[in-house]
Design a protein around this motif. Structure first.
Motif, short mmCIF file in Angstrom:
data_model
loop_
_atom_site.label_atom_id
_atom_site.label_comp_id
_atom_site.label_asym_id
_atom_site.label_seq_id
_atom_site.Cartn_x
_atom_site.Cartn_y
_atom_site.Cartn_z
N ASN A 53 41.96 74.06 29.01
CA ASN A 53 43.23 74.09 29.72
C ASN A 53 44.15 73.02 29.13
O ASN A 53 44.11 71.86 29.54
N PRO A 54 44.98 73.39 28.14
CA PRO A 54 45.87 72.40 27.51
C PRO A 54 46.84 71.78 28.50
O PRO A 54 47.27 70.64 28.32
N ARG A 55 47.20 72.53 29.55
CA ARG A 55 48.16 72.03 30.52
C ARG A 55 47.69 70.73 31.16
O ARG A 55 48.47 69.81 31.37
N TRP A 56 46.41 70.67 31.47
CA TRP A 56 45.87 69.48 32.13
C TRP A 56 44.94 68.67 31.23
O TRP A 56 44.38 67.66 31.67
N GLY A 57 44.75 69.10 29.98
CA GLY A 57 43.93 68.34 29.05
C GLY A 57 42.47 68.34 29.42
O GLY A 57 41.81 67.30 29.35
N THR A 58 41.95 69.50 29.82
CA THR A 58 40.56 69.59 30.25
C THR A 58 39.82 70.68 29.47
O THR A 58 40.43 71.59 28.90
N ALA A 59 38.51 70.59 29.49
CA ALA A 59 37.65 71.61 28.90
C ALA A 59 36.32 71.61 29.63
O ALA A 59 35.91 70.58 30.19
N PHE A 60 35.67 72.74 29.64
CA PHE A 60 34.31 72.86 30.19
C PHE A 60 33.69 74.12 29.61
O PHE A 60 34.38 74.95 28.98
N ASP A 61 32.40 74.28 29.80
CA ASP A 61 31.68 75.42 29.25
C ASP A 61 31.21 76.37 30.35
O ASP A 61 30.94 75.93 31.48
N ASP A 76 47.05 80.45 28.75
CA ASP A 76 48.39 80.60 29.32
C ASP A 76 48.42 81.46 30.57
O ASP A 76 49.50 81.78 31.07
N THR A 77 47.27 81.85 31.08
CA THR A 77 47.24 82.65 32.30
C THR A 77 46.73 81.82 33.47
O THR A 77 46.13 80.77 33.29
N ALA A 78 46.97 82.32 34.66
CA ALA A 78 46.53 81.64 35.87
C ALA A 78 46.21 82.67 36.93
O ALA A 78 46.58 83.84 36.80
N LEU A 79 45.50 82.25 37.95
CA LEU A 79 45.27 83.13 39.09
C LEU A 79 45.76 82.40 40.34
O LEU A 79 45.76 81.18 40.40
N THR A 80 46.17 83.18 41.32
CA THR A 80 46.60 82.58 42.58
C THR A 80 46.17 83.43 43.75
O THR A 80 46.16 84.66 43.66
N TYR A 81 45.79 82.80 44.83
CA TYR A 81 45.55 83.46 46.11
C TYR A 81 46.77 83.22 46.98
O TYR A 81 47.24 82.10 47.10
N SER A 82 47.25 84.29 47.58
CA SER A 82 48.45 84.21 48.41
C SER A 82 48.15 84.52 49.86
O SER A 82 47.16 85.19 50.18
N ASP A 83 49.00 84.04 50.72
CA ASP A 83 48.91 84.33 52.15
C ASP A 83 49.10 85.83 52.35
O ASP A 83 50.10 86.40 51.92
N ASP A 84 48.14 86.49 52.96
CA ASP A 84 48.24 87.94 53.10
C ASP A 84 49.25 88.38 54.15
O ASP A 84 49.50 89.56 54.33
N SER A 101 44.72 77.45 36.63
CA SER A 101 45.11 78.03 35.35
C SER A 101 43.95 78.00 34.37
O SER A 101 42.94 77.34 34.59
N ALA A 102 44.11 78.78 33.28
CA ALA A 102 43.08 78.93 32.26
C ALA A 102 41.72 79.22 32.89
O ALA A 102 40.74 78.53 32.63
N PRO A 103 41.64 80.25 33.73
CA PRO A 103 40.40 80.51 34.46
C PRO A 103 39.37 81.28 33.64
O PRO A 103 39.66 81.81 32.56
N ALA A 104 38.18 81.36 34.18
CA ALA A 104 37.13 82.24 33.66
C ALA A 104 36.53 82.97 34.86
O ALA A 104 36.44 82.40 35.95
N TYR A 105 36.13 84.22 34.64
CA TYR A 105 35.60 85.04 35.72
C TYR A 105 34.16 85.48 35.43
O TYR A 105 33.82 85.76 34.27
N LEU A 106 33.39 85.58 36.48
CA LEU A 106 32.09 86.24 36.39
C LEU A 106 32.24 87.61 37.04
O LEU A 106 32.59 87.70 38.22
N LYS A 107 32.04 88.67 36.26
CA LYS A 107 32.18 90.04 36.74
C LYS A 107 33.52 90.25 37.45
O LYS A 107 33.57 90.40 38.67
N LEU A 146 33.20 88.39 41.16
CA LEU A 146 32.05 87.77 41.82
C LEU A 146 32.26 86.27 41.94
O LEU A 146 31.87 85.66 42.94
N ALA A 147 32.87 85.67 40.94
CA ALA A 147 33.13 84.23 40.96
C ALA A 147 34.22 83.91 39.96
O ALA A 147 34.51 84.69 39.04
N ALA A 148 34.84 82.76 40.12
CA ALA A 148 35.87 82.29 39.19
C ALA A 148 35.83 80.77 39.12
O ALA A 148 35.38 80.10 40.05
N VAL A 149 36.32 80.25 38.00
CA VAL A 149 36.32 78.80 37.80
C VAL A 149 37.53 78.43 36.97
O VAL A 149 37.98 79.20 36.12
N GLY A 150 38.09 77.26 37.22
CA GLY A 150 39.25 76.80 36.46
C GLY A 150 39.68 75.42 36.90
O GLY A 150 39.01 74.77 37.72
#
Length: 257
Positions: free
Chosen positions: A71-79, A90-98, A108-114, A133-137
């Motif tokens: 995630n260049p925006r925040w200067g982070t990395a993980f595996d 350059d992508t992001a995910l958001t949860y909104s009030d339904d 931002s810069a997320p990764a998804y499991l299934k 199933l899961a997400a991380v970012g």
């Protein structure tokens, strides 16, 4: 939802929305996150032109065979393990009030499991929605006063956003605890877990989330969070969660601070 969403083909899934991160604070990603008292979130899948491995930035993973999420925006990395779907930085995910449609939680810069773990048309609008199933970012934590605060508030907010809205009684939040990654980054972690969520629908489940609050190379508060369905087949184990968390590290100069 944000006007920038119209800039690309967005795939909606259960209320989470994928969009390009064009800067600014309108998506709420710079904030530490409000405690879940301002409504309820939705869920959706990420969109973009990513090939599924666009986040590694040429870095080598610290775990053999895994993929790097940058995630260049925040200067982070993980595996993440090889079965996770790494999105374009350059992508992001958001949860909104339904109810109001206002963004509640964003990373931002997320990764998804299934990313298409469950598909349903729960709101009966004639459009199927994919649930991961899961997400991380990672995200910013502007306004936070401590890493403990970041861990507690954001872990709670992710579980509320993804699994219990609008109910605030069907989850618990553990204590904030100190944590140090393998690269030596010190901060705080906290878990939140739901049980008996009143949410309904084919894809409704209980969930869990963990947040690690820390500072990047510029001394700015940021966070890493992972959330996922619990009590289901294929649930991300705590051992895997902690192994992913242990790889969190700073990388480069943050473009957002």
């Amino acid at each position: 939802m944000l006007s920038i969403v119209a800039a690309l083909a967005v795939v909606v899934a259960a209320g989470v929305t994928g969009f390009l991160v064009l800067g600014g604070d309108k998506d709420g990603e710079d904030r530490a996150a409000d405690a879940p008292s301002k409504g309820a979130p939705q869920a959706s899948a990420t969109a973009g032109d990513d090939d599924g491995r666009g986040g590694d930035d040429g870095l080598k993973p610290t775990v053999k065979g895994w993929h790097v999420v940058v995630n260049p925006r925040w200067g982070t990395a993980f595996d993440v393990p090889p079965e996770w779907d790494v999105q374009n930085p350059d992508t992001a995910l958001t949860y909104s009030d339904d109810k109001t449609g206002e963004p509640l939680m964003t990373m931002s810069a997320p990764a998804y499991l299934k990313p298409k773990w469950c598909t349903a048309d729960d709101d009966k609008d004639g459009r199927n929605e994919d649930h991961e199933l899961a997400a991380v970012g990672t995200k910013g934590a502007k306004g936070a006063k401590s890493t403990d605060e970041i861990a507690l508030v954001q872990a709670e907010s992710w579980v509320y956003a993804a699994y219990t809205q609008p109910d605030k009684k069907s989850y618990t939040v553990g204590k904030a605890e100190p944590f140090t990654t393998k690269s030596g980054i010190k901060g705080s972690i906290a878990w939140a877990r739901s049980k008996g969520s009143p949410m309904t629908g084919k894809c409704a489940t209980d969930g869990k989330a963990i947040t690690f609050g820390f500072k990047n190379s510029e001394g700015t508060y940021v966070s890493w969070s992972l959330y996922g369905a619990s009590g289901v087949e294929g649930e991300v184990s705590e051992d895997t969660v902690m192994k992913i968390l242990s790889t969190v590290r700073t990388h480069g100069e943050p473009t957002k601070s």
